[in-house]
Design a protein around this motif. Structure first.
Motif, PDB file in Angstrom:
ATOM      1  N   UNK A  59       0.835  -1.211   0.000  1.00 29.32           N
ATOM      2  CA  UNK A  59       0.000   0.000   0.000  1.00 29.32           C
ATOM      3  C   UNK A  59       0.868   1.258   0.000  1.00 29.32           C
ATOM      4  N   UNK A  60       1.976   1.207   0.715  1.00 30.88           N
ATOM      5  CA  UNK A  60       2.900   2.350   0.724  1.00 30.88           C
ATOM      6  C   UNK A  60       3.489   2.566  -0.665  1.00 30.88           C
ATOM      7  N   UNK A  61       3.918   1.493  -1.298  1.00 29.01           N
ATOM      8  CA  UNK A  61       4.533   1.609  -2.622  1.00 29.01           C
ATOM      9  C   UNK A  61       3.552   2.135  -3.655  1.00 29.01           C
ATOM     10  N   UNK A  62       2.272   1.761  -3.492  1.00 26.80           N
ATOM     11  CA  UNK A  62       1.257   2.164  -4.477  1.00 26.80           C
ATOM     12  C   UNK A  62       0.401   3.331  -4.002  1.00 26.80           C
ATOM     13  N   UNK A  63       0.731   3.869  -2.823  1.00 22.58           N
ATOM     14  CA  UNK A  63       0.005   5.003  -2.242  1.00 22.58           C
ATOM     15  C   UNK A  63      -1.507   4.744  -2.199  1.00 22.58           C
ATOM     16  N   UNK A 132     -10.133  17.117  -4.823  1.00 25.31           N
ATOM     17  CA  UNK A 132      -8.999  17.214  -3.904  1.00 25.31           C
ATOM     18  C   UNK A 132      -7.709  17.464  -4.691  1.00 25.31           C
ATOM     19  N   UNK A 133      -6.808  18.186  -4.050  1.00 28.69           N
ATOM     20  CA  UNK A 133      -5.536  18.558  -4.672  1.00 28.69           C
ATOM     21  C   UNK A 133      -4.484  17.522  -4.269  1.00 28.69           C
ATOM     22  N   UNK A 134      -3.616  17.165  -5.220  1.00 30.17           N
ATOM     23  CA  UNK A 134      -2.548  16.225  -4.930  1.00 30.17           C
ATOM     24  C   UNK A 134      -1.257  16.711  -5.579  1.00 30.17           C
ATOM     25  N   UNK A 135      -0.167  16.145  -5.139  1.00 28.16           N
ATOM     26  CA  UNK A 135       1.154  16.463  -5.672  1.00 28.16           C
ATOM     27  C   UNK A 135       1.800  15.173  -6.128  1.00 28.16           C
ATOM     28  N   UNK A 136       2.322  15.176  -7.346  1.00 26.21           N
ATOM     29  CA  UNK A 136       3.056  14.022  -7.850  1.00 26.21           C
ATOM     30  C   UNK A 136       4.535  14.379  -7.867  1.00 26.21           C
ATOM     31  N   UNK A 150      11.580   7.070  -9.005  1.00 25.09           N
ATOM     32  CA  UNK A 150      10.638   6.712  -7.945  1.00 25.09           C
ATOM     33  C   UNK A 150       9.493   7.711  -8.001  1.00 25.09           C
ATOM     34  N   UNK A 151       8.280   7.202  -8.113  1.00 25.82           N
ATOM     35  CA  UNK A 151       7.104   8.063  -8.217  1.00 25.82           C
ATOM     36  C   UNK A 151       6.327   8.021  -6.910  1.00 25.82           C
ATOM     37  N   UNK A 152       5.941   9.199  -6.435  1.00 26.62           N
ATOM     38  CA  UNK A 152       5.180   9.322  -5.192  1.00 26.62           C
ATOM     39  C   UNK A 152       4.047  10.304  -5.421  1.00 26.62           C
TER      40      UNK A 152
END
Length: 177
Positions: A59-63, A132-136, A150-152
């Protein structure tokens, strides 16, 4: 102790370990104490714990959101009540776990480049996520002689928490120089 109490106690032990993964001795002692208190063999308990830990690590790896974590546990055969309890704990602890994962990535590997972009969720199966706002973040890290991307993806509160931690690190580093 009722089964739900056992599960919540075990979940607490698991999240404490996820927050402090270097504390292996303490974790093993807590597992041993849990096994003794609940009259469970330690060997099978360790196997169960290894299996359970695959879900939060993935779940952490795939957010994944808490709802997605809950769905994964239900798909794996966990009861609705226990899956919902774990998902609530995930919701509370995932921002800190994400920050720790990013911190470990930056400690172990050299950060070469970073790209970022903000976005707004236009559609989702979860109504509260819409708008909702998100940051990649795209981190380019050097692992030995190889480069790896690495993508987050962070929600706005997770981003501000991350930013606050980075500012604290910057201040700490400046105090040493």
């Amino acid at each position: 102790m009722p089964r739900t109490g056992q599960f919540s106690a075990l979940t607490e032990v698991l999240f404490r370990f996820l927050m402090e993964p270097k504390e292996v001795e303490r974790f093993l002692t807590q597992l041993s104490d849990f096994a003794t208190m609940n009259k469970i063999s330690l060997g099978p308990l360790k196997n169960i714990v290894k299996s359970i830990l695959l879900v939060p690590n993935g779940a952490l790896k795939r957010n994944l959101s808490s709802e997605q974590v809950r769905a994964d546990f239900i798909a794996l055969g966990l009861s609705e009540e226990k899956a919902s309890y774990f998902a609530e704990q995930w919701k509370v602890n995932s921002p800190t776990l994400t920050r720790l994962a990013v911190g470990q990535t930056l400690m172990i590997n050299q950060l070469i480049d970073m790209e970022w972009k903000f976005g707004v969720t236009a559609g989702s199966s979860e109504l509260e996520k819409v708008g909702s706002i998100f940051l990649q973040l795209k981190l380019v890290i050097k692992k030995g002689s190889q480069m790896e991307n690495v993508y987050i993806e962070l929600t706005l509160p997770q981003f501000y928490s991350f930013l606050h931690e980075m500012e604290r690190v910057k201040t700490s580093l400046e105090s040493f120089s």
